[in-house]
Design an enzyme around this catalytic site. Structure first.
Site, PDB file in Angstrom:
ATOM      1  N   ASP A 133      38.154  49.825  36.954  1.00 34.79           N
ATOM      2  CA  ASP A 133      38.755  50.209  38.236  1.00 34.79           C
ATOM      3  C   ASP A 133      37.980  49.722  39.457  1.00 34.79           C
ATOM      4  O   ASP A 133      37.576  50.513  40.313  1.00 34.79           O
ATOM      5  CB  ASP A 133      38.934  51.726  38.308  1.00 34.79           C
ATOM      6  CG  ASP A 133      40.140  52.087  39.185  1.00 34.79           C
ATOM      7  OD1 ASP A 133      41.150  51.372  39.106  1.00 34.79           O
ATOM      8  OD2 ASP A 133      40.066  53.064  39.940  1.00 34.79           O
ATOM      9  N   HIS A 186      40.491  57.423  39.212  1.00 39.48           N
ATOM     10  CA  HIS A 186      39.502  56.365  39.389  1.00 39.48           C
ATOM     11  C   HIS A 186      38.452  56.371  38.284  1.00 39.48           C
ATOM     12  O   HIS A 186      38.011  55.315  37.830  1.00 39.48           O
ATOM     13  CB  HIS A 186      38.835  56.537  40.759  1.00 39.48           C
ATOM     14  CG  HIS A 186      37.733  55.565  41.038  1.00 39.48           C
ATOM     15  ND1 HIS A 186      37.893  54.195  40.956  1.00 39.48           N
ATOM     16  CD2 HIS A 186      36.429  55.769  41.402  1.00 39.48           C
ATOM     17  CE1 HIS A 186      36.746  53.594  41.263  1.00 39.48           C
ATOM     18  NE2 HIS A 186      35.851  54.522  41.525  1.00 39.48           N
ATOM     19  N   SER A 232      33.331  50.724  38.799  1.00 40.34           N
ATOM     20  CA  SER A 232      33.276  50.617  40.255  1.00 40.34           C
ATOM     21  C   SER A 232      32.099  49.731  40.683  1.00 40.34           C
ATOM     22  O   SER A 232      32.025  48.584  40.278  1.00 40.34           O
ATOM     23  CB  SER A 232      33.207  52.016  40.873  1.00 40.34           C
ATOM     24  OG  SER A 232      33.538  52.004  42.239  1.00 40.34           O
TER      25      SER A 232
END
Length: 385
Positions: free
Chosen positions: A223, A349, A195
Site C-alpha cells: 500500500d 492501509h 508504506s
C-alpha cells in the site's frame, strides 16, 4: 462525488499511460519486461467478502510487553555502533531446514508504526509454511523500543539514513544468526515493506552487498504509491494536529484505533496498537514516535519511488488496499508486466494487520513462483522402458 472524481482521475492516468506506450512502440522500444523482471502468471484472486468479525475479548493483557511471544520466538536488541543505535528486533527461525528452499521474510514497517505491525502476518506465514521459514521484523529509528547508543548525537530521519539502517540490520542478522542456522544454498530472502518501509526496501535492495543481494528472490511492498504518498504528506501536519498523542489507558488507545477504522481486526489491534505507545507508571499511554519532528525529512521519503520499484532487477510485488491510486509510472510498468499487482479492496492501509491471511497466501505464492530452488526438473534419462 469523491469516488467519481477518483475514477475520472484514474481513467485519465490510464489514457496518459497508453499514449506513452504508443509513443514507445512508434519509436521501436521493446515493451516486453526485462529478463530479470517477473514472469509470475496470476497470483491468487480473492473475493471481496467482508473482513473477519472483530473479536470483542482480548486473549492477552492489554499493553503486555510480552504480547510479542504469541507471534515471534525471540525479541533481541541489535547494537550496531556504526549506526549509533540499538535496534529492537523480533524474529522466528525455521523449525526445520528439511526443504529445498527456506524463505526468510525480512520486514520494514512504515512511519509511525512498529515492528509488531507484522505480528499477525508473521503468525500466518509461519503456520502456512509449517515452520519451514524465517520471519524477521524490527523497530526503525525513532520507533518502538529502538534507541540511540549516544543520545547526544543528531538523529536524522531521511530515506538514505533509514536505508543504511535497514541494510546494517540485515547484515547483522545474516552474520549473527542466519549463516549459522540456514544452509547458504537453501537461503531465500523476501524483502517486505509497508508504506515508508516499501520505499526503504526499494532503495535497500540495490545498496545491499552483492553476496547478500543474490539471496533476495523478490521485493514486496504494501500500500504505497509515490504520487499518493507525496500528496498525503501535504495533509500530514493537519492529521498530526488532530490525532491524540496520549490516552488515559492502553485500552482507550486500542478502542480509538478500532472506532476510527485505523485497525479493522481487533485481534491485530490488541498486539499492534500497544507497540505504538509507552505505558507510564500511572497507566497512561503516550505515543512513542513524534512524526512532526521528522518533518524536514519528509520530502526525501517517496520521490522517485515508483520508478525505483518498477526498475528493480528482481521480482516485484505490489499489494494495494484499493486500485484508484496507481500513478502513471506504475500503470505503465503494470502494462509492461514489470511487476505483479494484487488489490485487497476490503482492507485498510495496514494490509498486514487487516488481512494477514490473504497477505500471507499472496506472499507465499510470490516466493514460490520466483524461487528457482523450488523448481524440480523431472527426467527419464537413464531409465529403461
Amino acid at each position: 462525488m469523491a469516488n467519481n472524481l477518483q475514477k475520472q482521475l484514474f481513467a485519465k492516468k490510464f489514457k496518459d499511460a497508453e499514449e506513452v506506450l504508443r509513443t514507445m512502440d512508434d519509436q521501436g522500444n521493446d515493451a516486453a519486461p526485462d529478463t530479470e523482471s517477473d514472469d509470475l502468471g496470476e497470483l491468487p484472486a480473492f473475493g471481496c467478502g467482508g473482513i473477519r468479525p472483530r473479536r470483542h475479548a482480548s486473549s492477552m493483557p492489554v499493553g503486555d510487553n510480552d504480547s510479542w511471544r504469541k507471534y515471534f520466538a525471540v525479541n533481541e536488541m541489535f547494537a550496531i555502533p556504526e549506526r549509533n543505535f540499538k535496534f529492537n528486533t523480533y524474529y522466528k527461525l525455521p523449525q526445520t531446514t528439511n526443504a529445498a528452499s527456506i524463505p526468510v521474510f525480512i520486514m520494514h514497517h512504515g512511519a509511525g508504526s512498529s515492528g509488531l505491525t507484522f505480528a499477525p502476518l508473521a503468525d500466518e506465514l509461519y503456520t502456512r509454511l509449517e515452520g519451514k521459514c524465517g520471519i524477521f521484523s524490527f523497530d526503525a529509528r525513532g520507533h518502538g523500543e529502538t534507541v540511540p547508543l549516544d543520545s547526544t548525537l543528531e538523529v536524522p530521519y531521511d530515506l538514505a539514513t533509514f536505508t543504511a539502517d535497514f541494510n546494517a540490520v540485515i547484515k547483522t542478522l545474516q552474520q549473527r544468526i542466519l549463516q549459522h542456522k540456514i544452509p547458504k544454498e537453501k537461503l531465500s530472502i523476501v524483502l517486505l515493506g509497508h508504506s515508508l518501509g516499501g520505499s526503504i526496501c526499494t532503495t535497500a535492495f540495490n545498496a545491499m552487498e552483492s553476496a547478500l543481494r543474490s539471496k533476495v528472490v523478490g521485493v514486496a511492498i504494501f500500500d504505497i504509491v509515490e504520487e499518493a504518498a507525496i500528496a498525503a504528506l501535504n495533509n500530514m501536519s493537519h492529521h498530526l494536529a488532530t490525532t491524540p498523542t496520549s490516552f488515559a489507558t492502553m485500552r482507550e488507545a486500542i478502542e480509538y484505533y478500532i472506532e476510527k477504522g485505523l485497525s479493522n481486526l481487533r485481534s491485530s489491534a490488541e498486539v499492534c496498537v500497544p507497540a505504538l505507545f509507552h505505558k507510564t507508571s500511572r497507566g497512561k499511554a503516550v505515543r512513542i514516535t513524534d512524526l512532526a519532528s521528522f518533518q524536514k525529512y519528509w520530502h526525501t521519503w517517496f520521490v522517485g519511488l515508483s520508478s525505483r520499484f518498477v526498475h528493480l532487477p528482481t521480482s516485484k510485488l505490489l499489494v494495494l488496499a484499493g486500485s484508484d491510486n496507481l500513478d502513471k509510472e506504475l500503470i505503465i510498468g503494470q502494462m509492461q508486466g514489470k511487476y505483479q499487482l494484487v488489490v485487497f479492496q476490503e482492507s485498510g492501509h495496514f494490509i498486514q494487520e487487516d488481512a494477514p491471511a490473504k497477505a500471507a497466501i499472496t506472499l507465499i505464492e510470490f516466493w514460490r513462483r520466483n524461487d528457482n530452488k523450488n523448481v524440480v526438473i523431472k527426467t527419464n534419462w537413464g531409465q529403461w522402458n
